[in-house]
Scaffold this motif. Sequence first.
Motif, PDB file in Angstrom:
ATOM      1  N   SER A   1       4.176   3.886   3.232  1.00 57.90           N
ATOM      2  CA  SER A   1       4.104   2.639   2.466  1.00 57.90           C
ATOM      3  C   SER A   1       4.075   1.481   3.458  1.00 57.90           C
ATOM      4  N   ILE A   2       3.147   0.563   3.223  1.00 62.13           N
ATOM      5  CA  ILE A   2       2.958  -0.586   4.112  1.00 62.13           C
ATOM      6  C   ILE A   2       3.014  -1.847   3.278  1.00 62.13           C
ATOM      7  N   LYS A   3       3.721  -2.852   3.782  1.00 56.78           N
ATOM      8  CA  LYS A   3       3.734  -4.137   3.093  1.00 56.78           C
ATOM      9  C   LYS A   3       3.232  -5.216   4.030  1.00 56.78           C
TER      10      LYS A   3
ATOM     11  N   LEU B   1      -3.299   2.416  12.184  1.00 60.13           N
ATOM     12  CA  LEU B   1      -4.269   3.506  12.255  1.00 60.13           C
ATOM     13  C   LEU B   1      -3.561   4.775  11.827  1.00 60.13           C
ATOM     14  N   LEU B   2      -4.034   5.364  10.728  1.00 56.90           N
ATOM     15  CA  LEU B   2      -3.414   6.551  10.160  1.00 56.90           C
ATOM     16  C   LEU B   2      -4.402   7.704  10.163  1.00 56.90           C
ATOM     17  N   GLU B   3      -3.958   8.874  10.609  1.00 59.79           N
ATOM     18  CA  GLU B   3      -4.775  10.067  10.467  1.00 59.79           C
ATOM     19  C   GLU B   3      -4.434  10.673   9.117  1.00 59.79           C
TER      20      GLU B   3
ATOM     21  N   LEU C   1       0.847  -1.195   0.000  1.00 58.32           N
ATOM     22  CA  LEU C   1       0.000   0.000   0.000  1.00 58.32           C
ATOM     23  C   LEU C   1       0.877   1.238   0.000  1.00 58.32           C
ATOM     24  N   ASP C   2       0.574   2.178  -0.867  1.00 55.77           N
ATOM     25  CA  ASP C   2       1.184   3.498  -0.847  1.00 55.77           C
ATOM     26  C   ASP C   2       0.063   4.491  -0.557  1.00 55.77           C
TER      27      ASP C   2
ATOM     28  N   LYS D   1       7.024   0.062   5.354  1.00 60.03           N
ATOM     29  CA  LYS D   1       8.147   0.001   4.416  1.00 60.03           C
ATOM     30  C   LYS D   1       8.797   1.362   4.246  1.00 60.03           C
ATOM     31  N   ASN D   2       7.977   2.421   4.266  1.00 59.77           N
ATOM     32  CA  ASN D   2       8.485   3.775   4.052  1.00 59.77           C
ATOM     33  C   ASN D   2       7.601   4.756   4.807  1.00 59.77           C
TER      34      ASN D   2
END
Length: 100
Positions: free
Chosen positions: A72-74, A44-46, A27-28, A62-63
Amino acid sequence: MSQYYDTNNQKSTVPEHDVIMRSRRLLDITGVKQVESFDNEEFLLETVMGILAIRGQNLQMKNLDVDKGIVSIKGKIFDLVYLDEHHGEKAKGFFSKLFR
C-alpha cells in the motif's frame, strides 16, 4: 489465484495482480513479488505481471506484506507504468520507421 485455460485447454493458476487507486492518494497493489526501489517520488515494484513504476509526490509505503504480496502506497499519484522489456523495442521500431 485466478484460473485460466492455456492454449492446450489445461487449467492453470496464476497469482492475482490488482491495482486499486482511491482518490489518487492511496494505492493498494497485490501480486507484488519484490520492492525493487522506492523514494518519495518513485516506487519500482516487481509484480507477477512485470515491473510496475509508480511516480508521484510525497510517496510513502503505508503497508507491506511480503508473504501475501501486498503493498500500500500513499501520496499524490502522477502515473503508473509497466516497464515491459519488449515495449522499448516496439517503440524504437515504430519511430525508426517514422523518421526514415
